[in-house]
Write a protein that holds these residues in place. Structure first.
Motif, PDB file in Angstrom:
ATOM      1  N   LYS A  31       0.826  -1.213   0.000  1.00 31.40           N
ATOM      2  CA  LYS A  31       0.000   0.000   0.000  1.00 31.40           C
ATOM      3  C   LYS A  31       0.858   1.259   0.000  1.00 31.40           C
ATOM      4  N   SER A  32       1.877   1.259   0.865  1.00 31.31           N
ATOM      5  CA  SER A  32       2.741   2.439   0.945  1.00 31.31           C
ATOM      6  C   SER A  32       3.510   2.649  -0.355  1.00 31.31           C
ATOM      7  N   VAL A  33       3.987   1.549  -0.937  1.00 32.40           N
ATOM      8  CA  VAL A  33       4.743   1.670  -2.190  1.00 32.40           C
ATOM      9  C   VAL A  33       3.842   2.200  -3.308  1.00 32.40           C
ATOM     10  N   LEU A  34       2.596   1.737  -3.358  1.00 30.59           N
ATOM     11  CA  LEU A  34       1.678   2.234  -4.384  1.00 30.59           C
ATOM     12  C   LEU A  34       1.429   3.732  -4.211  1.00 30.59           C
ATOM     13  N   LEU A  45      14.968   2.622  -5.975  1.00 33.22           N
ATOM     14  CA  LEU A  45      14.860   1.177  -6.187  1.00 33.22           C
ATOM     15  C   LEU A  45      13.501   0.695  -5.687  1.00 33.22           C
ATOM     16  N   VAL A  46      12.901  -0.215  -6.461  1.00 32.17           N
ATOM     17  CA  VAL A  46      11.664  -0.848  -5.993  1.00 32.17           C
ATOM     18  C   VAL A  46      11.837  -2.357  -6.113  1.00 32.17           C
ATOM     19  N   PHE A  52       2.870  -9.000  -7.453  1.00 39.39           N
ATOM     20  CA  PHE A  52       2.675  -7.551  -7.381  1.00 39.39           C
ATOM     21  C   PHE A  52       3.037  -6.910  -8.718  1.00 39.39           C
ATOM     22  N   TYR A  53       4.114  -7.402  -9.318  1.00 39.09           N
ATOM     23  CA  TYR A  53       4.534  -6.854 -10.605  1.00 39.09           C
ATOM     24  C   TYR A  53       3.455  -7.047 -11.663  1.00 39.09           C
ATOM     25  N   LYS A  54       2.887  -8.252 -11.679  1.00 37.32           N
ATOM     26  CA  LYS A  54       1.835  -8.551 -12.679  1.00 37.32           C
ATOM     27  C   LYS A  54       0.623  -7.637 -12.473  1.00 37.32           C
ATOM     28  N   LYS A  59       1.972   0.737 -13.613  1.00 37.78           N
ATOM     29  CA  LYS A  59       2.471   1.739 -12.660  1.00 37.78           C
ATOM     30  C   LYS A  59       3.979   1.640 -12.476  1.00 37.78           C
ATOM     31  N   LEU A  60       4.510   0.426 -12.685  1.00 42.90           N
ATOM     32  CA  LEU A  60       5.931   0.219 -12.405  1.00 42.90           C
ATOM     33  C   LEU A  60       6.817   0.468 -13.618  1.00 42.90           C
ATOM     34  N   GLU A  61       6.283   0.250 -14.806  1.00 39.86           N
ATOM     35  CA  GLU A  61       7.082   0.435 -16.014  1.00 39.86           C
ATOM     36  C   GLU A  61       7.280   1.923 -16.282  1.00 39.86           C
ATOM     37  N   LYS A  62       8.243   2.214 -17.102  1.00 35.43           N
ATOM     38  CA  LYS A  62       8.529   3.586 -17.563  1.00 35.43           C
ATOM     39  C   LYS A  62       8.828   4.537 -16.416  1.00 35.43           C
TER      40      LYS A  62
END
Lengths: 251, 251
Positions: A31-34, A45-46, A52-54, A59-62
């Protein structure tokens, strides 16, 4: 898989010494990372689980940070959370910029809050009540302690902290031209239910055991008290902060 | 020195199963034990350090309980507190007697509060605001859990708990002849700053993640909300309870 070096780096950030050295801190939990991903922070770094990646690929790409995939076990071992969680980030700390109450605004001042859980809770409460600036005495626990960040439940992304020697700080802000009201909670003060709050000001909360110290007390113009109706000796400082801010917002 | 058997007995009381078997619970820490000595409880056993005994001889003598002297280390090993402390007691649990709001009184109802720290905090807050009766759903964490007792900071001596199936309970109390107002906190309710509280009533607080359940919701006459001014998604249930009770007391 997380490399040995990376795990070591993540571990080191549990200590203030290394957070200062790297100007970086840990954000743990999905939740905090989002919340972090949409906030104005420089993320280095994440680390996330494949699951979670899927679920959050877009949100994580680019994004300009380094991304690593790890198992939940590796994440749990790398971080401080006792329960496994799906994400962890390393984020650059913000500069310790001077903060003050602009016209129409209130700032929270913390005099020697020692417990990380309490500081995190207070950040969350400040955020709920629309306070975006907190000034901390230099004896207050480190804002970037993982327990503070975790207890703030993402509110660390919306509330700024500034550490200062409070006597010099209060000396400086009490003479600001737009006028400044300084409120502080004491056992023997004016009933907060009968207090009206000025347009612009500061609310000081004191140490868990000893309250506001004598040097800071001299700057408090309005001593306020949460009225007690029963037998409990005291309220936790986080609880007290919430009640005070609720009364302030009630006007 | 604490005997093996006694240490085993103290350990067993960390588990609900054995608390139920012995109708007894642990009170840990010097402050809580001192409050206990002046409260209306049937104390079975008190274990203290020699230092504590010397400082409180008068309070400890002539009482009908068994008294044992132990080292701080033995006490720490026997109890659940991580830090050494000077005293520990074994106390008989109270009967689960029916509690309701008498005319002019308010009772707190807890629907499925799972975290012992939260329950203890809520007991302390209730005590501060002069509430002496708390009704808990059967899914609420055990009142006599050592973490609950510790977090209540002695307030467990002044606040009574009653566990009940809430649907049957609310069915029963809502038709009481002196009239009963039932308030409950929801995300979408009436602003609590604009709420006036009746003379006699109940305030329901819900589960940490899911709030008040749908069956209990049907009994809530007044849905209330703590207004939010910033970005935080929610408040901890203990914080929310304090803000609600402060508003109730403010009238």
């Amino acid at each position: 898989m997380l490399s040995k070096n990376l795990t070591k780096y993540l571990h080191s950030l549990q200590l203030k010494k290394f957070r200062l050295e790297h100007n970086a801190f840990l954000v743990e939990g999905a939740k905090s990372v989002l919340e972090l991903l949409t906030a104005d922070f420089q993320t280095e770094l994440v680390v996330v689980t494949e699951q979670f990646y899927k679920e959050n690929t877009q949100k994580l790409e680019k994004q300009p940070f380094r991304l690593e995939i790890a198992t939940a076990d590796e994440l749990a071992r790398a971080g401080t959370l006792q329960t496994n969680d799906a994400a962890l980030a390393v984020v650059k700390t913000k500069d310790n910029d001077f903060l003050y109450a602009e016209k129409g605004e209130y700032v929270l001042i913390l005099d020697d809050i020692r417990d990380p859980g309490n500081l995190g809770t207070i950040i969350r409460i400040a955020d709920w009540y629309g306070i975006t600036k907190i000034v901390c005495s230099q004896t207050t626990t480190d804002w970037y302690n993982p327990k503070v960040i975790a207890a703030s439940k993402g509110s660390f992304t919306r509330v700024r902290g500034y550490y200062a020697e409070l006597t010099a700080y209060l000396e400086k802000v009490r003479n600001m031209e737009h006028g400044t009201q300084i409120y502080g909670t004491f056992l023997e003060g004016k009933n907060i239910h009968q207090t009206t709050f000025g347009d612009t000001g500061y609310i000081v909360m004191g140490n868990e055991s000893n309250g506001i110290g004598p040097t800071v007390e001299q700057f408090v113009i309005h001593k306020i008290t949460i009225p007690r109706f029963g037998g409990a000796e005291s309220l936790n400082v986080g609880i007290a902060a919430a009640v005070v801010l609720d009364n302030w917002r009630r006007g």
